[in-house]
Scaffold this motif. Structure first.
Motif, mmCIF file in Angstrom:
data_model
loop_
_atom_site.group_PDB
_atom_site.id
_atom_site.type_symbol
_atom_site.label_atom_id
_atom_site.label_comp_id
_atom_site.label_asym_id
_atom_site.label_seq_id
_atom_site.Cartn_x
_atom_site.Cartn_y
_atom_site.Cartn_z
ATOM 1 N N GLY A 124 0.855 -1.168 0.000
ATOM 2 C CA GLY A 124 0.000 0.000 0.000
ATOM 3 C C GLY A 124 0.895 1.222 0.000
ATOM 4 O O GLY A 124 2.087 1.137 -0.296
ATOM 5 N N ASP A 125 0.329 2.357 0.333
ATOM 6 C CA ASP A 125 1.108 3.580 0.435
ATOM 7 C C ASP A 125 2.058 3.462 1.620
ATOM 8 O O ASP A 125 1.612 3.313 2.761
ATOM 9 C CB ASP A 125 0.158 4.762 0.628
ATOM 10 C CG ASP A 125 0.863 6.114 0.546
ATOM 11 O OD1 ASP A 125 2.080 6.171 0.802
ATOM 12 O OD2 ASP A 125 0.189 7.106 0.222
ATOM 13 N N PRO A 126 3.385 3.505 1.411
ATOM 14 C CA PRO A 126 4.334 3.339 2.517
ATOM 15 C C PRO A 126 4.220 4.430 3.577
ATOM 16 O O PRO A 126 4.681 4.254 4.706
ATOM 17 C CB PRO A 126 5.706 3.363 1.838
ATOM 18 C CG PRO A 126 5.482 4.034 0.533
ATOM 19 C CD PRO A 126 4.085 3.680 0.123
ATOM 20 N N GLU A 127 3.590 5.552 3.227
ATOM 21 C CA GLU A 127 3.392 6.610 4.223
ATOM 22 C C GLU A 127 2.274 6.252 5.204
ATOM 23 O O GLU A 127 2.057 6.951 6.191
ATOM 24 C CB GLU A 127 3.080 7.930 3.515
ATOM 25 C CG GLU A 127 4.240 8.459 2.688
ATOM 26 C CD GLU A 127 3.907 9.760 1.965
ATOM 27 O OE1 GLU A 127 2.833 10.325 2.246
ATOM 28 O OE2 GLU A 127 4.720 10.183 1.123
ATOM 29 N N PHE A 128 1.554 5.158 4.921
ATOM 30 C CA PHE A 128 0.467 4.702 5.789
ATOM 31 C C PHE A 128 0.747 3.283 6.292
ATOM 32 O O PHE A 128 -0.100 2.423 6.258
ATOM 33 C CB PHE A 128 -0.862 4.703 5.028
ATOM 34 C CG PHE A 128 -1.417 6.066 4.748
ATOM 35 C CD1 PHE A 128 -2.519 6.536 5.441
ATOM 36 C CD2 PHE A 128 -0.837 6.878 3.782
ATOM 37 C CE1 PHE A 128 -3.039 7.794 5.182
ATOM 38 C CE2 PHE A 128 -1.353 8.137 3.512
ATOM 39 C CZ PHE A 128 -2.456 8.603 4.217
ATOM 40 N N GLY A 129 1.969 3.033 6.732
ATOM 41 C CA GLY A 129 2.230 1.692 7.242
ATOM 42 C C GLY A 129 3.682 1.281 7.266
ATOM 43 O O GLY A 129 4.005 0.205 7.752
ATOM 44 N N GLY A 130 4.591 2.109 6.743
ATOM 45 C CA GLY A 130 6.010 1.794 6.843
ATOM 46 C C GLY A 130 6.442 0.563 6.094
ATOM 47 O O GLY A 130 7.298 -0.184 6.537
ATOM 48 N N ASP A 131 5.836 0.294 4.897
ATOM 49 C CA ASP A 131 6.177 -0.901 4.143
ATOM 50 C C ASP A 131 7.657 -0.976 3.784
ATOM 51 O O ASP A 131 8.214 -2.059 3.673
ATOM 52 C CB ASP A 131 5.368 -0.956 2.843
ATOM 53 C CG ASP A 131 3.875 -1.086 3.104
ATOM 54 O OD1 ASP A 131 3.518 -1.822 4.033
ATOM 55 O OD2 ASP A 131 3.096 -0.451 2.397
ATOM 56 N N GLY A 132 8.280 0.191 3.608
ATOM 57 C CA GLY A 132 9.666 0.190 3.165
ATOM 58 C C GLY A 132 10.591 -0.572 4.092
ATOM 59 O O GLY A 132 11.589 -1.165 3.671
ATOM 60 N N ASN A 133 10.281 -0.599 5.393
ATOM 61 C CA ASN A 133 11.134 -1.293 6.351
ATOM 62 C C ASN A 133 11.053 -2.813 6.208
ATOM 63 O O ASN A 133 11.862 -3.539 6.775
ATOM 64 C CB ASN A 133 10.729 -0.901 7.777
ATOM 65 C CG ASN A 133 10.960 0.570 8.052
ATOM 66 O OD1 ASN A 133 11.891 1.154 7.511
ATOM 67 N ND2 ASN A 133 10.114 1.172 8.875
#
Length: 604
Positions: free
Chosen positions: A343-352
């Motif tokens: 999803g949007d990484p700004e809403f869940g920190g997917d990048g980590n």
């Protein structure tokens, strides 16, 4: 060839390559200076013209993007989004740009639930493709301008880059065959949403209320005016002013919640591309909110199966049932994961989580689910858990290379045919996309609709570099919704395992994974409605696939549909450029898809 060099692996490759496909007579196009490859010859020619003026591959791609908005409006437009991967030859680095827009700040899932109830679909887990709320902020124009400012040559102006598209709008252009067919297929949709006179910008001059036929002249002066304004005043001409007011006025007139502040606050994002090393190549993809992760997960699963000895890739025949079964199952496992986590990484920190998803430990766990004798049970399979502490809750692709050794992989889209089909009546000339339809309504999930959020995005460009030298090997892409990661996996293996040329890879019969239409009522409600959203995944194959292979896939348990003629648009249209060293310089070798109108245009 000396016998000492003829290893078992090389001998197997020689048996399978080179390959030829009688369904295409296209040849790979070569140049020592640069090539532009897109779905439309006029767009490719515009990119080559910008290269001749001294522009680089980014400048050329933006010229192509603008021209394709004119030449192929069912697939792309200024009302859509874009992504870019750029290979900088001086630094040997790959640069990513996310040019996708966000949902209206004031929009919530309760608005969509109420709309679905009013439409008689109270149990729907997603918004309607035709909902005005599916119109998110169009990010393409800002993406173009930002790409040129951040990665362009600085030797050509934005006006020079956009001038070919403006000329095509104002002076007219003959429409190509596939573009005319795509327009015809969407004509009823356009008529159902707009006043007939607004369709004149997509119609032939000779019959302004009818869909254009192959070779007929089309003029789109309203779009030309907007492009000229952007050329002179930059992205503010689109996101703040008459164009912005025209977009907002139309959306709000139809009950949408998009505001001028939503447009003014839009910004493109420079992103760190993600990659996977396999078969001597490093494939680069855009990180979430794009589905590029599907490609890396699927290839990572195949890589672990090869390392463990569960499969022997080098013994597999290209497009055999054994080989295609492997691809299908690896892709399905990857889709289960991205449905849960992307999803949007700004809403869940997917990048980590990227390093966890692509770790050997996690990929081994997912690979263990593969069975060479049967399909995955879609009623029982779910996503993996890379870390127990993690919260569990139609498009155009084109690419260009330049004399300096740079290359750019670019994709631009309005999602489904003509997007939402909504033409801003005070502006005309283009449709707004419906990318917001990729959100789901599952509260707490990564891709659940929220205000000012980017949705799961299907469009993905790609590059392949040498992991040891960081030199570019290929730029590639394959448009077509959820077909795109499947196409990337097929092309990567075609090029790196089977050693096909760019044109041979594009000519090769493809498969596509989709949610089975007979099982959509069992939608899991996760992700963006992709191939594993239903318990049965439909495997579509092209008509030139070996019929014996089709039956063998069915015997394994796959639901297979053979697709023919122009319905093969489901397999998308790709472009590939290969870069090889030659003396003090290099040679570019390009292919374009037999399923489209395009040809590669070399620079001389």
């Amino acid at each position: 060839m000396q016998l000492a060099l003829l290893t078992t692996q090389n001998f197997q490759l020689l048996q399978r390559s080179p390959m030829s496909y009688n369904s295409s007579r296209r040849s790979t196009v070569h140049s020592t200076k640069g090539i532009v490859a897109s779905t439309q010859p006029l767009a490719s020619a515009a990119g080559a013209k910008v290269l001749e003026l001294g522009g680089n591959s980014v400048d050329a791609c933006v010229a192509v993007a603008a021209c394709l908005c004119v030449l192929e409006p069912p697939s792309t437009g200024i009302g859509g989004d874009c992504f870019m991967l750029h290979y900088d030859n001086n630094s040997k680095k790959v640069i990513g740009l996310n040019g996708t827009g966000r949902s209206p700040a004031n929009l919530s899932r309760t608005d969509i639930i109420a709309e679905n109830e009013s439409l008689g679909r109270p149990d729907a887990k997603r918004m309607s493709m035709g909902s005005v709320h599916s119109v998110t902020v169009p990010g393409a124009v800002a993406g173009w301008v930002d790409a040129v400012e951040k990665c362009g040559s600085g030797k050509v102006t934005l006006s020079q880059i956009l001038q070919p598209a403006i000329d095509l709008c104002e002076k007219g252009h003959p429409i190509s065959k596939i573009s005319s067919i795509l327009t015809l297929n969407c004509w009823k949709k356009l008529n159902a949403v707009n006043s007939p006179e607004l369709l004149e910008c997509f119609a032939p001059v000779s019959q302004p209320l009818a869909p254009p036929k192959d070779g007929e002249l089309v003029v789109n002066k309203p779009l030309g005016r907007i492009l000229r304004s952007v050329a002179e005043n930059g992205k503010d001409a689109f996101y703040d002013g008459d164009v912005a007011r025209g977009i907002i006025g139309e959306v709000q007139h139809r009950g949408g919640l998009l505001t001028l502040d939503d447009l003014k606050n839009h910004a493109s994002t420079l992103v760190e591309p993600i990659h996977m090393d396999f078969l001597g190549g490093r494939i680069w993809e855009i990180p979430p909110n794009s589905q590029g992760l599907v490609v890396l997960l699927a290839l990572g699963i195949i890589k672990e199966l090869q390392k463990s000895g569960t499969i022997d890739l080098y013994a597999m025949k290209h497009n055999s049932a054994e080989y295609l079964h492997l691809l299908i199952e690896a892709l399905k496992l990857a889709f289960y994961d991205v449905d849960e986590y992307v999803g949007d990484p700004e809403f869940g920190g997917d990048g980590n989580l990227i390093s966890l998803w692509l770790s050997e430990y996690y990929l081994k766990k997912r690979a263990a689910m593969f069975d060479s004798h049967r399909v995955i049970d879609g009623s029982k399979t779910t996503h993996g858990v890379p870390d127990p502490n993690v919260n569990q809750s139609d498009t155009v692709y084109f690419t260009a290379s330049d004399p300096e050794g740079n290359a750019t992989s670019f994709i631009n889209s309005v999602y489904t045919g003509f997007g939402s089909a909504i033409i801003p009546r005070t502006l005309g000339g283009f449709c707004l996309h419906n990318r917001g339809a990729n959100f789901n309504l599952l509260e707490g999930s990564r891709n659940c609709l929220e205000g000012s959020k980017r949705p799961y995005h299907t469009i993905i460009p790609a590059l392949i570099t040498d992991p040891e030298t960081n030199e570019l090997i290929y730029t590639l892409g394959n448009m077509g919704g959820f077909m795109q990661p499947t196409g990337h996996v097929q092309h990567f293996l075609n090029l790196m395992l089977f050693k096909l040329s760019p044109q041979e890879s594009l000519d090769s019969p493809r498969i596509c994974l989709s949610p089975h239409p007979d099982h959509t009522h069992l939608d899991r409600g996760r992700g963006a409605g992709g191939p594993v959203s239903s318990p049965v995944t439909l495997v579509e194959v092209e008509e030139d696939m070996d019929p014996t292979v089709v039956e063998q896939l069915r015997h394994l348990g796959h639901a297979v549909k053979v697709v023919r003629a122009h319905d093969r648009s489901v397999f998308g249209r790709g472009q590939i450029i290969k870069k090889t060293s030659a003396g003090d310089g290099f040679i570019y070798s390009a292919g374009t898809d037999k399923r489209g109108d395009g040809i590669p245009i070399p620079l001389i």
